[in-house]
Design an enzyme around this catalytic site. Structure first.
Site, PDB file in Angstrom:
ATOM      1  N   HIS A 255       0.824  -1.211   0.000  1.00  0.00           N
ATOM      2  CA  HIS A 255       0.000   0.000   0.000  1.00  0.00           C
ATOM      3  C   HIS A 255       0.859   1.262   0.000  1.00  0.00           C
ATOM      4  O   HIS A 255       0.412   2.312   0.476  1.00  0.00           O
ATOM      5  CB  HIS A 255      -0.918   0.006   1.227  1.00  0.00           C
ATOM      6  CG  HIS A 255      -1.926  -1.107   1.232  1.00  0.00           C
ATOM      7  ND1 HIS A 255      -2.910  -1.219   0.280  1.00  0.00           N
ATOM      8  CD2 HIS A 255      -2.094  -2.154   2.072  1.00  0.00           C
ATOM      9  CE1 HIS A 255      -3.654  -2.292   0.526  1.00  0.00           C
ATOM     10  NE2 HIS A 255      -3.173  -2.883   1.595  1.00  0.00           N
TER      11      HIS A 255
ATOM     12  N   ARG B 205       7.359  -6.177   3.036  1.00  0.00           N
ATOM     13  CA  ARG B 205       6.121  -6.748   2.516  1.00  0.00           C
ATOM     14  C   ARG B 205       5.974  -6.458   1.036  1.00  0.00           C
ATOM     15  O   ARG B 205       5.778  -5.314   0.638  1.00  0.00           O
ATOM     16  CB  ARG B 205       4.907  -6.198   3.268  1.00  0.00           C
ATOM     17  CG  ARG B 205       3.603  -6.831   2.781  1.00  0.00           C
ATOM     18  CD  ARG B 205       2.426  -6.506   3.674  1.00  0.00           C
ATOM     19  NE  ARG B 205       1.947  -5.138   3.529  1.00  0.00           N
ATOM     20  CZ  ARG B 205       0.810  -4.686   4.052  1.00  0.00           C
ATOM     21  NH1 ARG B 205       0.055  -5.504   4.768  1.00  0.00           N
ATOM     22  NH2 ARG B 205       0.442  -3.442   3.874  1.00  0.00           N
TER      23      ARG B 205
ATOM     24  N   ASP C  84      16.828 -11.398  -3.610  1.00  0.00           N
ATOM     25  CA  ASP C  84      18.097 -11.088  -4.247  1.00  0.00           C
ATOM     26  C   ASP C  84      18.598  -9.694  -3.889  1.00  0.00           C
ATOM     27  O   ASP C  84      19.811  -9.473  -3.809  1.00  0.00           O
ATOM     28  CB  ASP C  84      17.981 -11.233  -5.766  1.00  0.00           C
ATOM     29  CG  ASP C  84      18.048 -12.683  -6.231  1.00  0.00           C
ATOM     30  OD1 ASP C  84      18.331 -13.565  -5.393  1.00  0.00           O
ATOM     31  OD2 ASP C  84      17.791 -12.931  -7.428  1.00  0.00           O
TER      32      ASP C  84
ATOM     33  N   GLU D  27      -5.814 -12.368   6.864  1.00  0.00           N
ATOM     34  CA  GLU D  27      -6.553 -11.116   6.660  1.00  0.00           C
ATOM     35  C   GLU D  27      -7.996 -11.328   6.220  1.00  0.00           C
ATOM     36  O   GLU D  27      -8.630 -10.384   5.752  1.00  0.00           O
ATOM     37  CB  GLU D  27      -5.837 -10.271   5.599  1.00  0.00           C
ATOM     38  CG  GLU D  27      -4.399  -9.929   5.939  1.00  0.00           C
ATOM     39  CD  GLU D  27      -3.785  -9.028   4.902  1.00  0.00           C
ATOM     40  OE1 GLU D  27      -3.998  -7.804   4.992  1.00  0.00           O
ATOM     41  OE2 GLU D  27      -3.094  -9.546   3.995  1.00  0.00           O
TER      42      GLU D  27
ATOM     43  N   ASP E 213      -8.156  -5.501   6.978  1.00  0.00           N
ATOM     44  CA  ASP E 213      -8.781  -6.331   5.952  1.00  0.00           C
ATOM     45  C   ASP E 213      -9.681  -7.391   6.570  1.00  0.00           C
ATOM     46  O   ASP E 213     -10.714  -7.752   5.983  1.00  0.00           O
ATOM     47  CB  ASP E 213      -7.715  -6.987   5.078  1.00  0.00           C
ATOM     48  CG  ASP E 213      -7.162  -6.035   4.035  1.00  0.00           C
ATOM     49  OD1 ASP E 213      -7.932  -5.601   3.154  1.00  0.00           O
ATOM     50  OD2 ASP E 213      -5.972  -5.706   4.092  1.00  0.00           O
TER      51      ASP E 213
END
Length: 260
Positions: free
Chosen positions: A52, A75, A89, A154, A180
Site C-alpha cells: 500500500h 512486505r 536477491d 486477513e 482487511d
C-alpha cells in the site's frame, strides 16, 4: 582475497531470542531518510511496505541500506514468486506476504523462498546483494537459514484455516491484519468490534498452541495492549505516514483551526 560477510540474524531468530514482545512500526513513505529516522527511534523493528505504498525495488534497497542492522520485515504487494525472488536477491531477509487464505497458498510462498529441490527460487547469488555477491560463505547451501517467512491472515477464510496455515512447513510465523479482516467480516473499518477482536485472538491462540510466532497490527494502544496480553509476539503500533498526518493535523488545529 574477498572479505567474508556474515548475514544478520533473521527476524524469526530475533523473536526466538527475545524475552518480551517486539514493538515496531510501518515505514510506508518510500523515503530512505524517513526509514533511517524510524530505525533510530528505539523501537524493536520496522516493516517496509510495498503493498500500500509507492515502493519499488530501488526504493526498498535504499531503505535497507538506510536502516542498517535494524530488524526489518519487507512486505511485497503479493506472493508472486518472481517478486519474492527479486526481494530476496536485493537483500530482504525477512518477508511478510499478504493475503494468504489457505495452506496451499502458504506452501506456495514457502517454496518461493527456497532454492531447489525444496523450492523454486531462481539462482542468481553471484549477481545479487542477498548473497552479498557470493561473499556470504556457502550461501547456496544455507540461504534458507538466512531468511524468515511470515504470512498474513486477513480474511474470514484465513481465520478458519489459521492452524493449517501456521503449521505449513517453511512458514516461520503469521501476522494478523485487522483492517482487511474487519472488511472480510462485513465490518469495514471497525477493528474494535467484538467480532474482529475475537477473530484476532482466535489466531493468536492458535499460533500459541502450535508454538508459532504471531504478530499483528494495532494502532489503538488499548487494543495493542490487549493483544500483547493475549500472547502476541510482535506488534506494529504506528506508521511513519500516520504519525506525520496526525502530527500535521494537530499543528493545523492548534494554530489555524480557531481562526478558520
Amino acid at each position: 582475497m574477498p572479505f567474508r560477510v556474515e548475514l544478520p540474524p533473521t527476524f524469526a531468530e530475533r523473536l526466538d531470542r527475545a524475552d518480551r514482545a517486539l514493538i515496531g512500526m510501518w515505514v510506508c513513505s518510500a523515503s530512505p531518510l524517513v526509514a533511517e529516522i524510524c530505525a533510530g527511534s528505539g523501537l524493536d523493528w520496522l516493516l517496509i511496505d510495498a503493498e500500500h505504498s509507492p515502493n519499488e525495488l530501488g526504493s526498498i534497497l535504499a531503505q535497507l541500506h538506510a536502516v542498517g542492522p535494524k530488524p526489518t520485515l519487507v512486505r511485497p504487494p503479493s506472493g508472486d514468486p518472481v517478486l519474492i525472488k527479486q526481494y530476496l536477491d536485493l537483500g530482504a531477509q525477512n518477508l511478510l506476504i499478504p493475503m494468504i487464505d489457505t495452506p496451499d497458498q502458504a506452501a506456495a510462498v514457502a517454496r518461493a523462498v527456497a532454492y531447489p529441490p525444496e523450492g523454486i527460487r531462481g539462482m542468481g547469488g553471484a549477481l545479487a546483494r542477498g548473497a552479498r555477491w557470493n561473499r556470504a560463505g556457502d550461501y547456496l547451501t544455507r540461504a534458507r537459514d538466512t531468511i524468515s517467512l511470515f504470512v498474513q491472515i486477513e480474511s474470514a477464510e484465513a481465520v478458519a484455516n489459521v492452524e493449517a496455515i501456521a503449521g505449513t512447513p517453511g512458514v516461520d510465523g503469521i501476522f494478523v491484519g485487522p483492517a482487511d479482516l474487519s472488511a472480510s467480516l462485513g465490518l469495514l473499518g471497525q477493528q474494535d468490534r467484538p467480532e474482529v477482536i475475537e477473530a484476532v485472538e482466535t489466531c493468536v491462540a492458535a499460533a500459541r498452541r502450535l508454538g508459532v510466532k504471531v504478530g499483528l497490527n494495532a494502532f489503538d494502544p488499548a487494543l495493542a495492549r490487549r493483544y500483547l496480553a493475549a500472547g502476541a509476539d510482535f506488534v506494529l503500533v504506528g506508521a511513519d505516514v500516520q504519525l506525520l498526518a496526525r502530527g500535521s493535523d494537530a499543528l493545523a488545529a492548534t494554530f489555524i483551526g480557531e481562526n478558520r
